[in-house]
Scaffold this active site. Structure first.
Site, PDB file in Angstrom:
ATOM      1  CE1 TYR A 255       1.131  -0.203   3.893  1.00  0.00           C
ATOM      2  CE2 TYR A 255       0.410   2.099   4.306  1.00  0.00           C
ATOM      3  CZ  TYR A 255       1.201   1.185   4.785  1.00  0.00           C
ATOM      4  OH  TYR A 255       1.338   1.811   6.046  1.00  0.00           O
ATOM      5  CB  CYS A 256       1.589   4.248  -1.229  1.00  0.00           C
ATOM      6  SG  CYS A 256       0.466   4.290  -2.857  1.00  0.00           S
ATOM      7  CG  ASP A 257       0.350   8.601   1.050  1.00  0.00           C
ATOM      8  OD1 ASP A 257      -0.177   8.413   2.368  1.00  0.00           O
ATOM      9  OD2 ASP A 257       1.438   8.842   0.830  1.00  0.00           O
ATOM     10  CB  SER A 285      -1.814   6.622   3.612  1.00  0.00           C
ATOM     11  OG  SER A 285      -1.157   5.231   4.065  1.00  0.00           O
TER      12      SER A 285
END
Lengths: 298, 350
Positions: A255-257, A285
């Site tokens: 995952y990331c933002d 996120s």
């Protein structure tokens, strides 16, 4: 990157023997070089998808490339950025680019800035999600094509529309509920920079700083050389091994933002390195940090 | 901008100087200054940075364009004046024209060069020549996109609302819809953009009745002339600006608002908040005696069109849930009394 290609070829060959399910359907390397593309441009099954802005495309592009700007592949949905478009829209987008299930698709974009680089793998991942097996990215992107002095065209290509039926590949997509359940079981990878992982920095639209509980850090940009080409296979495989281990059957959630940056490692781990159970947590996120019940660190 | 890039951005193509008819009479024919001056100071004495602000310069050879351009909205920016004029008494109008309009509004007018030679300056910054001082016919990305980069362009590419307009997806840019006559002007003098006859319209390209599917055909037939294309096809939130104060600017927020068009008070359409508030021009000593004559919402030609939206997918969203429709309690606080004329409640489908 010649060596890289060689490694890839050997790797694909070996993996065809070992794990027929992953690679049997692949008729194109996941990462193709500008030389390969220049040689194979006339393959009638090839569809080059240029995801840069219309204005840039019109100024110059790879001959035969169709233009479908990034923001049509990843859209705002239920208040979240960079989501997969509704499936009927996605079918229209793929169809209007002239892609069929047996196409060999090469995604091309700018490989200069992080969002542009990850835009390329994000579109590649979206096509895999929609059921297309043979998806590749151009190593080094349009910038490398241009600096290699390959042929350019300014004629806008009007593709022959197809009627594409989306065949969703749920195995590469993780919803929030699944991620919550996977904490402590799967390897969760945070593909953002170290400052974000450590909770020292956050983007405005993310509710709070920090990471998903138990996540390890493997920044997306670590996968690239300075010129926007990918590091060689050995380097990539070492980076991945250090972060997630070498067990290719373990579940990995990246995952990331917003679900864009993380597509870099999702694509590399699953399509280049042969990890068999890699998912993208697309909500990332932006969704996670809004939910008080979603466990976070530090 | 780093010095090297800056120099490149302002490099005149040498080949042009010999071959292009624009350069036959030398640089000074447009820029003044002294061509024989050997120092920078001498050469630049009286130098004109933006020669095409004076319409006579291009008019020497393009008289047909210059003649009509002087009355076009891009040159007069009359639309900006007209947009607020309705709120002024005649005395206030005079103060506005003298103190505000010439200084704050006219300064964003377009010169011929802004569309044909150099990327316009936005907040004092330009990316330089469109193409080494060539006189180019069009380059939407380096011209229109700059001045309209606050609202229209990012909405169109999806960088603002999060999803690109279907026309951008299909490779269309500004000038595929907006045509030369809209910019160069015609013999008519327009006060607002709504009067511009040369402007594009959705139905100019998509005829009602020519739909490919039954679903589209019936929806269009049921709503023709009562609900605008935007109300159903606007793809999502668009920029709304609030609380403008002279010299300080406004704050912007994404939103999606449905109500009656203030133009005819009967077509349901997308509305955009106008940032003019009661004390916007206080600093200039204008109280806006007729503030309540105009509403705080204006019909919005959003550039974020999609074939499918929440509203083409569901009839109930409007007819039952009445989602996004402006209601009395959603109106801006201390807003114009004219706002109430825009409220509309859709009826349940029989």
């Amino acid at each position: 990157m010649k060596r890289g290609v060689l490694y890839c070829t050997i790797f694909v060959f070996i993996s065809m023997l070992l794990i027929p399910f992953v690679s049997a359907a692949r008729d194109i390397e996941p990462v193709v070089s500008t030389d390969w593309l220049a040689k194979n441009m006339n393959n009638p099954k090839l569809v080059i998808v240029d995801i840069r802005k219309v204005e840039d495309y019109k100024t110059g592009h790879i001959p035969g490339a169709v233009n479908v700007f990034f923001n049509t592949w990843a859209v705002m949905k239920t208040g979240l950025r960079n989501e997969i478009p509704p499936l009927d829209d996605l079918a229209d987008i793929i169809g209007s680019a002239g892609i069929s299930p047996d196409s060999l698709v090469v995604v091309v974009g700018d490989a200069d800035l992080p969002p542009n680089r990850s835009g390329i793998t994000r579109v590649a991942w979206t096509l895999r999600y929609a059921g297309i097996e043979n998806v590749a990215v151009l190593d080094g992107g349009y910038d490398k094509w241009k600096s290699d002095k390959k042929p350019l065209s300014t004629d806008a290509v009007k593709p022959k529309q197809t009627k594409y039926q989306v065949k969703v590949n749920e195995a590469i997509f993780a919803k929030k509920g699944h991620v919550i359940g996977a904490i402590g079981k799967a390897v969760i990878v945070d593909a953002r920079g170290a400052d974000f992982y450590e909770g020292k920095q956050k983007l405005d639209f993310v509710a709070k700083a920090g990471r998903i509980k138990s996540a390890v850090n493997l920044p997306a940009m670590a996968a690239y050389n300075k010129d926007g080409t990918f590091k060689n296979r050995k380097e990539l495989s070492d980076l991945a091994a250090k972060a997630v281990g070498t067990d290719t059957s373990k579940e990995i959630i990246v995952y990331c933002d917003t679900g864009r940056l993380c597509s870099v490692w999702v694509f590399i781990m699953s399509d280049v390195l042969g990890y068999k159970n890699v998912k993208s947590y697309d909500g990332s996120s932006e969704e996670w940090m809004k939910d008080p019940n979603a466990p976070t660190e530090p | 901008m780093p010095a090297e890039l800056k120099y490149k951005a302002f490099l005149v193509d040498k080949k042009l100087i010999d071959a292009d008819p624009h350069f036959v009479d030398g640089c000074a024919s447009c820029h003044k200054g002294d061509e024989k001056g050997v120092s920078r100071e001498k050469a630049h004495a009286g130098f004109v940075k933006r020669p095409s602000s004076d319409l006579k310069i291009c008019g020497k050879c393009h008289d047909n364009v210059a003649k009509t351009y002087k009355d076009s909205l891009h040159f007069t920016t009359a639309g900006l004046r007209h947009g607020v004029s309705g709120r002024f008494s005649s005395k206030e109008q005079k103060i506005f024209d003298e103190k505000v309009f010439q200084k704050s509004c006219r300064s964003c007018h377009a010169s011929c060069g802004d569309c044909h030679v150099m990327s316009p300056k936005i907040g004092g910054i330009t990316t330089g020549f469109i193409k080494n001082h060539q006189f180019v016919k069009k380059d939407d990305g380096k011209t229109c996109a700059m001045c309209h980069g606050g609202r229209v362009y990012p909405e169109y590419t999806g960088d603002y609302g999060g999803s690109a307009d279907v026309h951008y997806q299909k490779g269309m840019t500004c000038l595929d819809c907006h045509k030369k006559a809209e910019f160069h002007g015609t013999a008519s003098v327009y006060k607002t953009k709504k009067e511009v006859k040369e402007k594009p319209s959705c139905t100019g390209c998509h005829k009602i009745g020519d739909e490919k599917t039954e679903k589209a055909k019936t929806s269009h037939a049921q709503h023709n002339n009562r609900v605008s294309c935007y109300a159903c096809h606007s793809g999502g939130t668009y920029r709304n600006c609030y609380d403008c104060h002279l010299g300080k600017g406004a704050t912007s927020k994404p939103g999606f608002i449905l109500g009656l068009s203030p133009r005819d008070k009967k077509t349901v359409t997308t509305l955009r908040v106008i940032p003019t508030v009661r004390n916007t021009f206080k600093a200039a000593g204008i109280a806006m005696e007729k503030y309540d004559a105009l509403p705080n919402y204006w019909d919005a030609a959003t550039h974020n069109i999609k074939k499918r939206t929440e509203r083409t997918r569901s009839c109930e969203i409007c007819h039952v849930e009445k989602q996004d429709f402006l209601t009395k309690d959603k109106l801006l606080k201390n807003g114009s009394k004219a706002n109430e004329l825009l409220l509309y409640t859709p009826k349940p489908i029989k």
